[in-house]
Scaffold this motif. Structure first.
Motif, short mmCIF file in Angstrom:
data_model
loop_
_atom_site.label_atom_id
_atom_site.label_comp_id
_atom_site.label_asym_id
_atom_site.label_seq_id
_atom_site.Cartn_x
_atom_site.Cartn_y
_atom_site.Cartn_z
N SER A 1 0.81 -1.22 0.00
CA SER A 1 0.00 0.00 0.00
C SER A 1 0.85 1.27 0.00
CB SER A 1 -0.94 0.01 1.22
OG SER A 1 -0.20 -0.08 2.42
N ASP A 2 2.13 1.15 0.30
CA ASP A 2 3.01 2.32 0.30
C ASP A 2 3.63 2.59 -1.07
OD1 ASP A 2 2.61 2.85 3.02
OD2 ASP A 2 4.15 1.40 3.60
N LEU A 3 3.57 1.61 -1.97
CA LEU A 3 4.17 1.78 -3.29
C LEU A 3 3.20 2.45 -4.25
CD1 LEU A 3 5.98 -1.66 -3.85
CD2 LEU A 3 6.98 0.52 -3.15
N ASN A 4 3.74 3.06 -5.30
CA ASN A 4 2.90 3.65 -6.34
C ASN A 4 2.08 2.57 -7.02
OD1 ASN A 4 3.83 6.23 -5.88
ND2 ASN A 4 5.46 6.08 -7.39
N SER B 1 5.51 -10.79 -17.03
CA SER B 1 6.95 -10.87 -17.22
C SER B 1 7.72 -9.93 -16.31
CB SER B 1 7.31 -10.59 -18.69
OG SER B 1 7.04 -9.24 -19.03
N TYR B 2 7.04 -8.92 -15.74
CA TYR B 2 7.72 -7.97 -14.85
C TYR B 2 7.85 -8.51 -13.42
CZ TYR B 2 7.65 -4.43 -18.47
OH TYR B 2 7.86 -3.74 -19.64
N LYS B 3 7.16 -9.61 -13.14
CA LYS B 3 7.26 -10.28 -11.84
C LYS B 3 6.97 -9.33 -10.69
CE LYS B 3 10.62 -13.63 -13.62
NZ LYS B 3 9.56 -14.60 -13.94
N PHE C 1 5.35 -0.57 -10.20
CA PHE C 1 5.95 -0.35 -11.52
C PHE C 1 6.43 1.10 -11.59
CE2 PHE C 1 3.77 -4.18 -12.23
CZ PHE C 1 4.05 -4.70 -13.49
N ASN C 2 7.68 1.32 -12.03
CA ASN C 2 8.14 2.70 -12.19
C ASN C 2 7.69 3.24 -13.54
OD1 ASN C 2 10.16 2.10 -14.26
ND2 ASN C 2 11.41 1.20 -12.63
N ILE D 1 6.29 1.20 -16.94
CA ILE D 1 4.93 1.37 -17.43
C ILE D 1 4.93 1.74 -18.92
CG2 ILE D 1 2.85 2.79 -17.25
CD1 ILE D 1 3.50 3.01 -14.22
N GLU D 2 5.77 2.67 -19.30
CA GLU D 2 5.83 3.08 -20.71
C GLU D 2 6.29 1.93 -21.59
OE1 GLU D 2 7.02 6.70 -22.25
OE2 GLU D 2 6.69 7.90 -20.43
#
Length: 382
Positions: A164-167, A196-198, A217-218, A222-223
């Protein structure tokens, strides 16, 4: 949180003696179910996404194997496991080469391994995963549509590795198929890319639009992911078109309801303007409109500023709305509008005077023009 062939086979080597013989590049294939198939004719009843086991008992020579593999690939199954023994004594090199060429996973197990044991194990893990997916999906839905109860459902997601603390970013995706193929095939490919991003993720569907929630995900990831999803329409002939909108990339689980509102509204804009992918973070001042809670406020603002002109166009068959939009987008430059439309400046000035009269707005100030431009932005949302 799809089950991939790789995740199923992580412990299969020492539990069941399974070996990957060819097509290791396809181990990220998603496995929907497990079937035993002995006759090539039975493969006509497959849906795609299955992991197939076979002993070769229905065949009398090794020549059957390559056509069998080709048929399974055509049915878009996830992989093939050969039970090496009295009916399959070896794997022809041409079969191995063909599987490597197409990245189709080909594995084997020794005769002593009972197919019923390994298939039961795999099926139980698929069922367990489906339950986890449903728990995640339902928790996400509840947070989105019942934001006042978010604190009840966030712990459920945390049990499935969400932080819950992550974006937490939301991505809306809708795929249109070209040849009558089921949209689930496109959805499987999308889930495979996300998996695939695990990293923790989940999703749900509203009005045929898939909403994926990505945790941790940064922006670069995402892009990259969105770019790969968009590229599916160019790399796979069965996918005619994909439309994507990306909400806040720096939101939190507790803000998921707001993120859904933004992402779904942005998706409407993407479809209307035929712009995909579209990113909330890159929308400039339009972000303010997308984040407005009360849609009635936006409708009222639109009516106050543009409804007179729209009604005039409807009643007289004119397109002053289109003319005004172009005029505003060219920063109020009569010269640029004249050049774009190949119309004399005097005619443009005449049309502009007509528009001002209909609206009762002389557009002398920046605020006058900004209000009209905002009203055009609102038109895409309502």
């Amino acid at each position: 949180m799809a089950v991939t062939l790789r995740s199923l086979c992580e412990t299969a080597s020492y539990l069941y003696g399974m070996r990957v013989i060819a097509g290791s590049g396809g181990m990220s294939n998603i496995v929907q179910w497990v079937h035993t198939v002995e006759d090539i004719e039975v493969s006509e009843f497959l849906h795609g996404g299955e992991l197939i086991f076979t002993t070769g008992i229905a065949n009398r020579n090794q020549d059957w194997l390559l056509p069998f593999v080709k048929n399974l690939i055509q049915k878009q199954v996830s992989g093939l496991v050969l039970n090496i023994g009295p009916y399959i004594t070896g794997i022809p090199k041409e079969v191995i080469d063909y599987c490597n060429k197409l990245n189709f996973p080909l594995m084997d197990i020794p005769w002593k391994t009972r197919i019923v044991d390994i298939s039961r194990d795999f099926c139980n893990r698929i069922i367990l995963n489906e339950r986890e997916e449903e728990d995640i999906s339902q928790a996400l839905r509840n947070i989105v549509f019942f934001p006042g109860d978010a604190e009840k459902y966030i712990p459920i997601l945390e049990c499935h590795n969400f932080d819950s603390d992550l974006n937490c970013c939301m991505v809306a995706v809708k795929a249109e198929m070209a040849d009558g193929s089921p949209v689930s095939k496109a959805e499987d490919r999308i889930e495979r890319l996300i998996h695939s991003y695990k990293k923790p993720w989940g999703g749900f569907k509203v009005d045929m639009i898939n909403y994926y929630v990505l945790s941790g995900f940064n922006p670069e990831e995402i892009e990259h992911l969105v770019s790969d999803i968009q590229a599916l329409q160019y790399n796979h002939l069965s996918i005619k078109q994909i439309c994507i909108s990306v909400g806040m990339t720096a939101g939190k689980l507790s803000e998921l309801s707001k993120n859904y509102q933004i992402t779904s509204r942005l998706f409407v804009v993407s479809q209307k303007k035929k712009i995909s992918p579209s990113y909330y973070d890159k929308m400039g001042m339009k972000k303010i409109l997308l984040a407005v809670d009360n849609i009635e406020v936006l409708k009222s603002f639109y009516a106050e500023n543009l409804m007179k002109l729209k009604s005039y166009d409807n009643e007289n068959g004119t397109d002053y709305m289109g003319f005004l939009r172009m005029y505003l987008e060219y920063d109020g430059s009569v010269q640029k509008v004249a050049e774009e439309t190949f119309v004399h400046r005097n005619t443009i000035n005449y049309q502009l005077a007509k528009v001002k009269k209909i609206l009762g707005n002389d557009m002398k100030t920046l605020e006058d023009r900004l209000n009209l431009l905002l009203a055009f932005y609102i038109e895409m949302l309502i």
